[in-house]
Design an enzyme around this catalytic site. Structure first.
Site, PDB file in Angstrom:
ATOM      1  N   ASP A 117       0.870  -1.284  -0.059  1.00  0.00           N
ATOM      2  CA  ASP A 117      -0.020  -0.027   0.025  1.00  0.00           C
ATOM      3  C   ASP A 117       0.973   1.231   0.103  1.00  0.00           C
ATOM      4  O   ASP A 117       1.892   1.259   0.724  1.00  0.00           O
ATOM      5  CB  ASP A 117      -0.986  -0.138   1.294  1.00  0.00           C
ATOM      6  CG  ASP A 117      -2.292   0.205   1.106  1.00  0.00           C
ATOM      7  OD1 ASP A 117      -2.417   1.583   0.443  1.00  0.00           O
ATOM      8  OD2 ASP A 117      -3.306  -0.450   1.306  1.00  0.00           O
ATOM      9  N   ASP A 218      -3.111   4.553  -2.393  1.00  0.00           N
ATOM     10  CA  ASP A 218      -4.074   5.109  -1.548  1.00  0.00           C
ATOM     11  C   ASP A 218      -4.657   6.518  -1.960  1.00  0.00           C
ATOM     12  O   ASP A 218      -3.960   7.334  -2.169  1.00  0.00           O
ATOM     13  CB  ASP A 218      -3.772   5.269  -0.163  1.00  0.00           C
ATOM     14  CG  ASP A 218      -4.613   5.514   0.936  1.00  0.00           C
ATOM     15  OD1 ASP A 218      -5.608   4.774   1.299  1.00  0.00           O
ATOM     16  OD2 ASP A 218      -4.550   6.661   1.606  1.00  0.00           O
ATOM     17  N   GLU A 276      -6.545   3.681  -5.881  1.00  0.00           N
ATOM     18  CA  GLU A 276      -7.846   4.105  -5.222  1.00  0.00           C
ATOM     19  C   GLU A 276      -8.080   5.415  -5.451  1.00  0.00           C
ATOM     20  O   GLU A 276      -7.603   6.319  -5.254  1.00  0.00           O
ATOM     21  CB  GLU A 276      -7.754   3.945  -3.746  1.00  0.00           C
ATOM     22  CG  GLU A 276      -8.867   3.708  -2.997  1.00  0.00           C
ATOM     23  CD  GLU A 276      -8.808   4.523  -1.624  1.00  0.00           C
ATOM     24  OE1 GLU A 276      -9.931   4.240  -0.933  1.00  0.00           O
ATOM     25  OE2 GLU A 276      -8.196   5.301  -1.259  1.00  0.00           O
ATOM     26  N   HIS A 341     -11.112  -3.227   3.139  1.00  0.00           N
ATOM     27  CA  HIS A 341     -11.033  -2.872   4.502  1.00  0.00           C
ATOM     28  C   HIS A 341     -12.106  -1.748   4.867  1.00  0.00           C
ATOM     29  O   HIS A 341     -11.974  -1.202   5.811  1.00  0.00           O
ATOM     30  CB  HIS A 341      -9.819  -2.581   4.996  1.00  0.00           C
ATOM     31  CG  HIS A 341      -8.988  -1.573   4.280  1.00  0.00           C
ATOM     32  ND1 HIS A 341      -8.810  -1.562   2.840  1.00  0.00           N
ATOM     33  CD2 HIS A 341      -8.623  -0.336   4.576  1.00  0.00           C
ATOM     34  CE1 HIS A 341      -8.328  -0.395   2.479  1.00  0.00           C
ATOM     35  NE2 HIS A 341      -8.358   0.442   3.490  1.00  0.00           N
ATOM     36  N   ASP A 342     -12.541  -1.073   3.678  1.00  0.00           N
ATOM     37  CA  ASP A 342     -13.496   0.137   3.941  1.00  0.00           C
ATOM     38  C   ASP A 342     -14.992   0.201   3.649  1.00  0.00           C
ATOM     39  O   ASP A 342     -15.739   0.855   3.804  1.00  0.00           O
ATOM     40  CB  ASP A 342     -12.951   1.269   2.824  1.00  0.00           C
ATOM     41  CG  ASP A 342     -11.452   1.794   3.435  1.00  0.00           C
ATOM     42  OD1 ASP A 342     -11.412   1.999   4.424  1.00  0.00           O
ATOM     43  OD2 ASP A 342     -10.927   2.080   2.353  1.00  0.00           O
TER      44      ASP A 342
HETATM   45  C1  GLC Z   1      -8.218   5.109   1.757  1.00  0.00           C
HETATM   46  C2  GLC Z   1      -8.031   3.950   2.763  1.00  0.00           C
HETATM   47  C3  GLC Z   1      -8.707   4.162   4.068  1.00  0.00           C
HETATM   48  C4  GLC Z   1      -8.158   5.377   4.731  1.00  0.00           C
HETATM   49  C5  GLC Z   1      -8.138   6.757   3.754  1.00  0.00           C
HETATM   50  C6  GLC Z   1      -7.126   7.516   4.182  1.00  0.00           C
HETATM   51  O1  GLC Z   1      -9.686   5.265   1.478  1.00  0.00           O
HETATM   52  O2  GLC Z   1      -8.592   2.802   2.060  1.00  0.00           O
HETATM   53  O3  GLC Z   1      -8.795   2.836   4.967  1.00  0.00           O
HETATM   54  O4  GLC Z   1      -8.935   5.586   6.056  1.00  0.00           O
HETATM   55  O5  GLC Z   1      -7.694   6.167   2.563  1.00  0.00           O
HETATM   56  O6  GLC Z   1      -5.853   7.170   4.116  1.00  0.00           O
END
Ligand code: GLC
Ligand code: CA
Length: 571
Positions: A117, A218, A276, A341-342
């Site tokens: 990540d 991320d 992401e 995980h979200d």
């Molecule tokens: C992304 C991650 C999440 C995190 C956010 C801030 O959305 O998947 O878990 O809280 O970024 O880094």
């Protein structure tokens, strides 16, 4: 047997869908490990790298060939590692750099890729860069973060942080505010600063030199900020601040920074990349993944649980899948996922975690692995792990859920109503520890887990499913094996049948003379099959009703959450 009239489009003849030099990404099946909740090797209640190492046999047996590790870097864990205090260090709770190297070597020995990540929109406020940057207005790192003078003695604008409150925090030593789109312990890095960009690029190179095969990048849509920091036009939340939107996400400057990453690292080193991204449409997604853009190989669009829970439907899912396929089939590739995980647990959100738990979990897995794109399996989904219902808000950990809880109380909701909302939306649903066996704490730890285990671990666990040929786990194994054996699944085109029944999802995959037909019933009721779709030749390769003997030849309907893969013809 399939009437032509049902096809959405004439087949365009594009058998091969992607850039040749990155062909290997089509054969990946990625497994996401959320290390904190995966396996605790030393009894401190926190999953760790030696724990992941212990479970590589399990992952190899499952058949996945890539692991995406959620952040394992040094971090005070305000947002479970998504707040990094040392990019080239391993979080003490997770182990050491030697543990990481052992994991890397063991993955590579087994032919598995290791994907890290990469969190570079923000760092932790405990990162030495921030400590220095916040100490004065003139130091070497003064511009590494986004600092702004007060406006009329207050925050520079009305932006809300994703996790609640203002997105700005005042630092007396500088007499200025810094921007944090996420928690105040996650200050945004200033990508407009060339020295900062250099630091990030060389850090990425350092990891690639150490054998990292790819990055999941991320929150990447927010790198470039409008330098005039305009107010958000959205209505204020109960605490008075407004969520930012298109004024920050997906700016041309952000795309330029991503392309710099590509030039410097991704392309030169043949690393796999999945961004992401925050997008309002599939069209916007294209800006990140269309091959001529030279940005990412594929993208994971972020949708807030609160939005997904209230807007998803089988029809919408079908439309989105189709739209994504249509737009990218000649110029890109897909990250295929239902969980991470979200998000809530997929069987609880899209399936039925009660009466039809097993068949619906299998059906979702069958959907995931039979669509074009690279499948991403999130830890525990292969066991059909479900959402949890904690008794008190104290049991929840997710800062996002806690913020929503307090916003709801401010809006006048009762504590019970707010707790129910947390149960529905909290990202902790996906983060309860992995359920390995029926021993205390599901075999995740011998100590006290950092987040409570879902009490259903006595029934839902890996050990119970390992010896059972009809378990969800066995279905996932079969799916991954099927994908390897049938290039139509990894390489074939997609032809959907446009049906009036929302709950029926039917499509065909074809490649070099092989033809597969896939049928899913996305509902808890029997669903008659339209005449043209009743298979009259070929054989069923896999069924979500395998426990009951599988597909019943001659049947003209699908049972609740029934899913079947037919091979109509083979090369
Ligand atoms: C992304 C991650 C999440 C995190 C956010 C801030 O959305 O998947 O878990 O809280 O970024 O880094
Ligand atoms: Ca541990």
């Amino acid at each position: 047997i399939l009437p032509k009239i049902w096809y959405d489009e004439e087949k365009k003849g594009a058998d091969d869908l992607m850039i040749p030099e990155k062909d290997w990404i089509k054969d990946l099946v990625v497994y996401q490990v959320y290390p904190r909740s995966f396996c605790d090797s030393n009894g401190d209640g926190i999953g760790d790298l030696p724990g992941v190492l212990q479970k590589l046999d399990y992952l190899e047996e499952l058949g996945v060939n890539a692991i995406w590790l959620s952040p394992v870097y040094k971090s005070p864990n305000d947002d479970n590692g998504y707040d990094i205090a040392g990019y080239q260090e391993i979080m003490e709770e997770f182990g050491t750099m030697e543990d990481w190297e052992r994991l890397r070597d063991d993955c590579h020995r087994r032919g598995m890729k290791l994907i890290m990540d990469l969190v570079v929109n923000h760092s932790s406020d405990e990162h030495p860069w921030f400590v220095e940057s916040s100490s004065s207005r003139d130091n070497d790192k003064a511009d590494y973060y986004i600092w702004h003078d007060p406006v009329n003695g207050k925050e520079p604008n009305n932006w809300a942080s994703v996790f609640g409150g203002s997105a700005w925090e005042y630092v007396p030593a500088r007499g200025q505010y810094y921007l944090h789109l996420f928690s105040k312990k996650q200050p945004d890095l200033n990508w407009a600063c060339p020295a900062l960009r250099e630091e990030i690029f060389s850090m990425m190179e350092w990891w690639v030199d150490r054998g990292v095969d790819g990055f999941r990048v991320d929150a990447i849509s927010y790198l470039d900020k409008p330098q005039d920091f305009p107010d958000s036009p959205l209505p204020p939340q109960p605490d008075g601040y407004s969520m930012f939107g298109s004024e920050i996400a997906g700016r041309e400057g952000t795309h330029a920074y991503i392309r710099q990453m590509g030039e410097r690292i991704f392309r030169k080193r043949n690393v796999f990349t999945v961004g992401e991204v925050s997008v309002a449409s599939t069209q916007e997604l294209l800006d990140y993944v269309a091959s001529d853009r030279d940005e990412f190989d594929m993208a994971i669009p972020f949708v807030a649980p609160v939005v997904e829970i209230h807007t998803w439907s089988p029809r919408k899912m079908k439309e989105d899948i189709w739209e994504g396929y249509r737009l990218l089939k000649d110029c890109g590739w897909w990250a295929r996922f239902l969980s991470n995980h979200d998000k809530p647990r997929q069987v609880s959100l899209y399936g039925d975690d009660k009466e039809h738990w097993e068949v619906s979990a299998k059906m979702l897995g069958m959907l995931l692995h039979t669509l074009p794109g690279t499948p991403f399996v999130y830890q525990g989904e292969e066991l059909g792990m479900t959402d949890v219902r904690f008794d008190s808000i104290q049991d929840y950990d997710d800062p996002d859920a806690k913020n929503r809880y307090h916003q709801m109380l401010l809006e006048g909701a009762s504590p019970e109503e707010a707790l129910d909302q947390a149960r529905l939306e909290s990202r902790d649903n996906a983060r309860t520890p992995m359920q390995w066996d029926a021993s205390p704490n599901g075999g995740f730890t011998t100590g006290t887990p950092w987040l409570k285990v879902n009490p259903n671990y006595k029934i839902i666990n890996a050990a119970a499913q390992q010896g059972d040929p009809h378990s969800i786990l066995s279905c996932y194994k079969a799916l991954i094996a099927l994908r390897k054996a049938h290039p139509a699944l990894s390489r074939g085109d997609l032809e959907r049948f446009d049906l009036p029944q929302d709950q029926l999802f039917c499509y065909r995959r074809r490649y070099q003379g092989e033809e597969l037909l896939v049928l899913h019933n996305f509902s808890g009721e029997d669903c008659p099959l339209p005449g043209g779709l009743i298979p009259s030749r070929g054989k069923a390769l896999l069924s979500s009703y395998d426990r009951e003997g599988g597909w019943r030849p001659g049947s003209t309907s699908l049972r609740p959450y029934e899913s079947v893969i037919f091979q109509l013809s083979h090369p």
